[in-house]
Design a protein around this motif. Structure first.
Motif, short mmCIF file in Angstrom:
data_model
loop_
_atom_site.label_atom_id
_atom_site.label_comp_id
_atom_site.label_asym_id
_atom_site.label_seq_id
_atom_site.Cartn_x
_atom_site.Cartn_y
_atom_site.Cartn_z
N LYS A 126 0.91 -1.29 0.00
CA LYS A 126 0.01 -0.02 0.22
C LYS A 126 0.97 1.29 0.00
O LYS A 126 0.54 2.25 -0.80
N LEU A 130 0.37 3.65 -3.19
CA LEU A 130 0.12 5.21 -3.01
C LEU A 130 1.16 6.07 -3.18
O LEU A 130 0.99 7.16 -3.88
N LEU A 280 -7.63 12.10 -8.68
CA LEU A 280 -6.95 10.59 -8.55
C LEU A 280 -6.17 10.23 -7.12
O LEU A 280 -6.56 9.47 -6.53
N SER A 284 -7.77 7.97 -4.31
CA SER A 284 -7.07 6.69 -3.99
C SER A 284 -6.62 6.48 -2.64
O SER A 284 -6.61 5.59 -1.93
N HIS A 285 -6.15 7.60 -2.02
CA HIS A 285 -5.66 7.69 -0.45
C HIS A 285 -6.95 7.40 0.52
O HIS A 285 -6.94 6.56 1.42
N TYR A 287 -9.81 6.11 -0.45
CA TYR A 287 -10.43 4.70 -0.62
C TYR A 287 -9.73 3.54 0.20
O TYR A 287 -10.46 2.91 0.87
#
Length: 371
Positions: A126, A130, A280, A284-285, A287
């Motif tokens: 992760k 990220l 984006l 993403s972070h 989620y």
């Protein structure tokens, strides 16, 4: 404390950006450097916010929104540094209770090792996913602003704003990552705890002495208390910083939706690509953070299922004394709920994110009406 050693290089990355994380076994040099980077971060916030104040002269509604976002990013940066400096006790208690839990791994040592290996892989994956995605997006945004549209005055202004705000943006994203780290570590210990409950629920109580069952139930009670204390310290040490962090993400997403609509109306299609890229990394972070928190909550709810099977077993196979012990454990788990909170009001999960997106859509529609 194997996880401290494995994740310490990543914790040092957070410390470089002023997130003063405290872990057991820190060297004297690491402590001094973490404080120095925090002081440098506070100086940077002061200087950058002052430059932005004198550099920006917001006149239109769009410029005012940009200015408000910038101020909120600087405030979030400041709050992250201050909170990590003043929650050192809670951070160390997090690792202290983890060490206490590891003392109960004797019967689940092999399973615990497997869970630790899985945790290390997931957390490191992760982090790189990220971080790499954020670097890619920010590099692409910088390239679009500087190389392809450097002749346009508006793009030059956007590039200046990007340079002033990028540090605050990075600190906010790393704060999400540090939150994901501790959530996933806690989830591992809940999995190990649930494995102990599952083993106990499969036992035939008639074949065991009452004292041995009571002793095991007491161990489970202590373990759940330590897990709850770990969760409580996570919530305390991320309270204000994550409120500010998620609030500014909420504001950014709302404004980005409005900017895209604004550019479409005025046919500024080249700028839409810049604006869309900003969505984006934020999404993403958020989620991954919400998904990690929801997975933790789902794993914690499994404990109640295993305990329920114990209660059904106790009604047939054990004495009233053991049944009372199990009922006492059930009440404890009911009151010591394991979840990652947002401002002691909401629980961070996918439902919270969907609600936030729904609110953003509502604000977006209202903004269009006024436009």
């Amino acid at each position: 404390m194997e996880l401290v050693e494995v994740f310490n290089p990543y914790f040092n990355v957070f410390r470089i950006f002023g997130i003063c994380l405290q872990t057991p076994g820190m060297s004297h040099c690491e402590k001094i450097l973490s404080y120095i980077f925090s002081i440098i971060g506070l100086i940077c916030v002061t200087v950058l916010s002052t430059i932005q104040y004198y550099n920006n002269n917001p006149a239109t509604g769009k410029d005012i929104l940009n200015y408000i976002q910038g101020i909120c990013l600087h405030i979030t940066h400041f709050v992250v540094i201050i909170e990590t400096l003043f929650t050192q006790k809670q951070q160390l208690q997090f690792w202290y209770y983890l060490q206490k839990l590891e003392g109960y791994f004797k019967k689940d040592l092999e399973y615990a090792q497997r869970c630790y290996i899985t945790c290390k892989r997931n957390v490191i994956k992760k982090f790189w996913l990220l971080t790499g995605f954020s670097i890619l997006i920010e590099t692409s945004l910088f390239t679009l602003l500087y190389i392809f549209d450097k002749t346009q005055e508006k793009s030059i202004e956007d590039l200046q704003s990007w340079c002033l705000l990028i540090l605050g943006v990075i600190v906010g994203r790393f704060r999400h990552l540090s939150h994901i780290f501790v959530i996933d570590i806690l989830k591992v210990h809940i999995e190990i705890f649930n494995n102990s409950l599952a083993k106990l629920s499969r036992k035939n109580f008639k074949n065991f002495h009452k004292e041995s069952i009571i002793e095991e139930l007491n161990f489970i009670k202590f373990r759940h208390t330590y897990i709850w204390e770990i969760c409580r310290n996570i919530n305390l040490s991320h309270f204000w910083s994550q409120i500010c962090n998620i609030f500014i993400n909420f504001l950014q997403l709302t404004c980005i939706c409005y900017y895209i609509y604004y550019h479409i109306v005025f046919r500024q299609f080249k700028i839409i690509a810049h604006t869309f890229l900003l969505h984006l990394p934020i999404l993403s972070h958020l989620y991954i953070l919400m998904q990690s928190s929801e997975n933790l909550q789902i794993e914690a709810q499994k404990s109640s299922t295993f305990l329920h099977s114990l209660l059904r077993k106790s009604s047939k196979d054990v004495s009233p004394l053991l049944k009372n012990y199990i009922m006492d454990l059930s009440l404890q788990m009911h009151h010591e709920k394991i979840n990652i909170g947002f401002g002691r009001i909401f629980t961070l999960n996918i439902a919270f994110m969907c609600g936030m997106i729904g609110t953003i859509a509502t604000y977006f529609v209202i903004a269009i009406q006024f436009f």
